[in-house]
Design a protein around this motif. Sequence first.
Motif, mmCIF file in Angstrom:
data_model
loop_
_atom_site.group_PDB
_atom_site.id
_atom_site.type_symbol
_atom_site.label_atom_id
_atom_site.label_comp_id
_atom_site.label_asym_id
_atom_site.label_seq_id
_atom_site.Cartn_x
_atom_site.Cartn_y
_atom_site.Cartn_z
ATOM 1 N N LEU A 98 0.955 -1.160 0.005
ATOM 2 C CA LEU A 98 -0.016 0.145 -0.011
ATOM 3 C C LEU A 98 0.916 1.200 0.000
ATOM 4 C CD1 LEU A 98 -2.643 1.483 0.034
ATOM 5 C CD2 LEU A 98 -2.694 1.164 2.662
ATOM 6 N N GLU A 99 2.052 1.385 0.630
ATOM 7 C CA GLU A 99 2.941 2.183 0.911
ATOM 8 C C GLU A 99 3.586 2.565 -0.607
ATOM 9 O OE1 GLU A 99 3.959 2.287 5.712
ATOM 10 O OE2 GLU A 99 5.158 1.154 4.283
ATOM 11 N N ARG A 100 4.026 1.395 -1.342
ATOM 12 C CA ARG A 100 4.478 1.780 -2.578
ATOM 13 C C ARG A 100 3.542 2.236 -3.620
ATOM 14 N NH1 ARG A 100 7.279 -2.755 -0.573
ATOM 15 N NH2 ARG A 100 5.802 -4.338 -1.596
ATOM 16 N N ARG A 101 2.369 1.845 -3.089
ATOM 17 C CA ARG A 101 1.173 2.421 -4.291
ATOM 18 C C ARG A 101 0.697 3.947 -4.016
ATOM 19 N NH1 ARG A 101 -3.743 0.267 -4.007
ATOM 20 N NH2 ARG A 101 -3.171 -0.911 -1.992
ATOM 21 N N SER A 102 1.111 4.300 -2.597
ATOM 22 C CA SER A 102 0.380 5.616 -2.240
ATOM 23 C C SER A 102 1.485 6.635 -1.662
ATOM 24 C CB SER A 102 -0.530 5.289 -1.045
ATOM 25 O OG SER A 102 -0.144 4.832 -0.157
ATOM 26 N N VAL A 103 2.683 6.503 -1.467
ATOM 27 C CA VAL A 103 3.660 7.312 -1.064
ATOM 28 C C VAL A 103 4.634 7.908 -2.495
ATOM 29 C CG1 VAL A 103 5.779 7.585 0.405
ATOM 30 C CG2 VAL A 103 3.761 6.531 1.284
ATOM 31 N N THR A 104 4.712 9.040 -2.450
ATOM 32 C CA THR A 104 5.375 9.336 -3.639
ATOM 33 C C THR A 104 6.866 9.941 -3.354
ATOM 34 O OG1 THR A 104 4.323 11.602 -3.395
ATOM 35 C CG2 THR A 104 3.225 10.105 -5.113
ATOM 36 N N GLY A 105 7.076 10.189 -1.924
ATOM 37 C CA GLY A 105 8.306 10.529 -1.718
ATOM 38 C C GLY A 105 8.475 11.015 -0.123
ATOM 39 N N LEU A 106 9.568 11.160 0.242
ATOM 40 C CA LEU A 106 10.060 11.711 1.639
ATOM 41 C C LEU A 106 10.852 12.712 1.406
ATOM 42 C CD1 LEU A 106 9.574 8.401 1.699
ATOM 43 C CD2 LEU A 106 10.866 8.560 3.924
ATOM 44 N N ARG A 107 11.005 13.841 2.434
ATOM 45 C CA ARG A 107 11.902 14.837 2.644
ATOM 46 C C ARG A 107 11.878 15.373 4.022
ATOM 47 N NH1 ARG A 107 9.798 20.588 0.893
ATOM 48 N NH2 ARG A 107 11.454 21.065 2.461
#
Length: 140
Positions: A88-97
Amino acid sequence: MNGFDPADPAATWWFTPGGGVEGAESLEEAALREVAEETGIAAVRLGPPLWRRQASFRFDGRHWEQDEWYFLGRTETLEVDTSGHTDLERRSVTGLRWWTCEELLRTRETVYPIRLAELLRTLLDEGPPLSPIPLGTERD
């Protein structure tokens, strides 16, 4: 972290790493595990709980009710590794900063919890609260 609801990719927001308690984990153990899984950062010195919030929202076709605890965490590590993300995180998270307090105060983007910038400014100015500050309920 930046992400979106897979059911509505047009709406994006920023949010802190976190997730659910598993088994007999304490809140502190769950916080450390979730940070490691979602950022790849295992070297975190966890401080006291700062804030507590309830959240009610729809995400990925489900209704979620969450009781969230926010902890002070310190690390020297800036590099992130997302290989521990769930499907789910791979499908919904676009980045971290990383954000500075000033960047959070200036942004027009949606950031959860809603008052994170002012809460962080108070934390930096006054130090951790004596007990977790209740943030109330945020509803989608």
